[in-house]
Motif scaffolding. Sequence first.
Motif, short mmCIF file in Angstrom:
data_model
loop_
_atom_site.label_atom_id
_atom_site.label_comp_id
_atom_site.label_asym_id
_atom_site.label_seq_id
_atom_site.Cartn_x
_atom_site.Cartn_y
_atom_site.Cartn_z
N SER A 1 -14.09 -5.49 1.99
CA SER A 1 -14.80 -5.89 0.77
C SER A 1 -13.99 -6.86 -0.08
CB SER A 1 -15.16 -4.66 -0.06
OG SER A 1 -16.01 -3.79 0.66
N THR A 2 -12.67 -6.69 -0.07
CA THR A 2 -11.83 -7.45 -1.00
C THR A 2 -10.87 -8.43 -0.33
OG1 THR A 2 -10.05 -5.79 -1.01
CG2 THR A 2 -11.89 -5.47 -2.56
N GLY A 3 -10.59 -8.21 0.96
CA GLY A 3 -9.59 -9.01 1.63
C GLY A 3 -8.17 -8.57 1.34
N ASP A 4 -8.02 -7.46 0.62
CA ASP A 4 -6.71 -6.96 0.20
C ASP A 4 -6.38 -5.67 0.99
OD1 ASP A 4 -4.43 -6.06 -1.06
OD2 ASP A 4 -5.24 -6.25 -3.09
N SER A 5 -5.21 -5.65 1.61
CA SER A 5 -4.82 -4.50 2.44
C SER A 5 -4.04 -3.44 1.68
CB SER A 5 -3.98 -4.97 3.64
OG SER A 5 -2.75 -5.53 3.19
N ALA A 6 -3.91 -3.58 0.35
CA ALA A 6 -3.08 -2.66 -0.43
C ALA A 6 -3.54 -1.21 -0.28
CB ALA A 6 -3.07 -3.07 -1.90
N HIS A 7 -4.85 -0.98 -0.29
CA HIS A 7 -5.35 0.39 -0.20
C HIS A 7 -5.14 0.97 1.20
CE1 HIS A 7 -7.42 -1.19 -3.75
NE2 HIS A 7 -7.46 0.06 -4.16
N LEU A 8 -5.25 0.15 2.22
CA LEU A 8 -4.97 0.61 3.58
C LEU A 8 -3.50 0.99 3.70
CD1 LEU A 8 -5.70 1.07 6.54
CD2 LEU A 8 -5.32 -1.38 6.93
N ARG A 9 -2.62 0.16 3.15
CA ARG A 9 -1.19 0.49 3.17
C ARG A 9 -0.93 1.80 2.45
NH1 ARG A 9 2.57 -3.66 4.08
NH2 ARG A 9 1.61 -5.60 4.81
N ALA A 10 -1.54 1.96 1.27
CA ALA A 10 -1.33 3.18 0.49
C ALA A 10 -1.84 4.40 1.23
CB ALA A 10 -2.02 3.05 -0.87
N ALA A 11 -3.00 4.28 1.87
CA ALA A 11 -3.58 5.41 2.60
C ALA A 11 -2.67 5.86 3.74
CB ALA A 11 -4.95 5.04 3.13
N LEU A 12 -2.16 4.90 4.49
CA LEU A 12 -1.27 5.23 5.61
C LEU A 12 0.04 5.80 5.12
CD1 LEU A 12 -1.96 2.19 7.95
CD2 LEU A 12 -2.19 4.59 8.59
N ASP A 13 0.64 5.15 4.13
CA ASP A 13 1.93 5.62 3.62
C ASP A 13 1.84 7.02 3.04
OD1 ASP A 13 3.07 3.25 4.39
OD2 ASP A 13 3.03 2.33 2.39
N GLN A 14 0.80 7.27 2.25
CA GLN A 14 0.65 8.59 1.64
C GLN A 14 0.32 9.65 2.69
OE1 GLN A 14 1.21 9.20 -1.77
NE2 GLN A 14 1.35 11.27 -0.89
N GLY A 15 -0.54 9.30 3.64
CA GLY A 15 -0.91 10.25 4.67
C GLY A 15 0.28 10.67 5.52
N ILE A 16 1.10 9.71 5.92
CA ILE A 16 2.28 10.02 6.73
C ILE A 16 3.32 10.77 5.91
CG2 ILE A 16 4.20 9.01 8.02
CD1 ILE A 16 2.25 6.74 8.84
N ALA A 17 3.48 10.37 4.63
CA ALA A 17 4.43 11.06 3.76
C ALA A 17 4.04 12.52 3.57
CB ALA A 17 4.52 10.36 2.41
N ASP A 18 2.75 12.78 3.40
CA ASP A 18 2.28 14.17 3.24
C ASP A 18 2.54 14.98 4.52
OD1 ASP A 18 1.43 13.60 0.70
OD2 ASP A 18 -0.70 13.38 1.23
N LEU A 19 2.29 14.36 5.65
CA LEU A 19 2.58 15.06 6.92
C LEU A 19 4.05 15.39 7.03
CD1 LEU A 19 0.51 13.08 9.60
CD2 LEU A 19 0.22 15.48 8.96
N ARG A 20 4.89 14.43 6.71
CA ARG A 20 6.33 14.64 6.85
C ARG A 20 6.82 15.72 5.89
NH1 ARG A 20 10.77 9.89 7.87
NH2 ARG A 20 12.50 11.29 8.38
N ARG A 21 6.30 15.71 4.69
CA ARG A 21 6.70 16.71 3.70
C ARG A 21 6.35 18.12 4.17
NH1 ARG A 21 2.94 16.00 -0.58
NH2 ARG A 21 1.73 17.51 0.62
N ASP A 22 5.17 18.25 4.76
CA ASP A 22 4.69 19.58 5.15
C ASP A 22 5.23 20.06 6.49
OD1 ASP A 22 3.28 19.60 2.82
OD2 ASP A 22 1.36 19.08 3.74
#
Length: 208
Positions: free
Chosen positions: A177-198
């Motif tokens: 929709s926007t041409g901006d990958s910032a939200h995709l980056r955030a989703a991946l980074d947060q998802g992997i960080a949550d997995l690693r934490r747990d």
Amino acid sequence: MQRKELTAKGKATRRRIVEGAAEVLREQGVGSATLEDVMARTGTSKSQLFHYFPDGKDELLLAVARFEAEQVLEDQQPYLGRIESWEDWARWRDVVITRYEAQGDTCPLGSLFLQVGRSTPGARAIVVELMQRWQEYLAAGIRAVRAAGGPRAEADVDTRAAALLAAIQGGVSILLSTGDSAHLRAALDQGIADLRRDLEPAGAATPR
């Protein structure tokens, strides 16, 4: 009527037509490309095209949709198929971002489904199969790091894999929709960080 099984040569010819059609559709757009464009690109006659796709353009579009769905996973290999450590997760994350940034604000698979309609027989099954296979790869990666995680390594693997896949799709939708990958980056980074934490044992090094 049951169709005859294609020979190895026939299968190769059919795949060549599908791959050529995918190139044409990516370049010209699903709404603009014609069967004549596909025939010119692939060097096939109308009779040959209909030999492999008796139902015409809709059948060809579905074949291209399946090809594009396969490419979604193929473009993530070999990393998606061998996630066994947090370093592997990081490499896979980079490949996903690179793939979708290169794709930009157009989605060949999404455009195909807008053209043929999700109610077309077989169309929804392509998407369902793609998401199931992608989720299975992610679940396998979660199980791999969980197995090495020790006492804290508890998680609902399938739910975590589904949530991560949903986050990726959300980020991709915003990118389209926007041409901006910032939200995709955030989703991946947060998802992997949550997995690693747990999943990491207590006292393990905190990821940078």
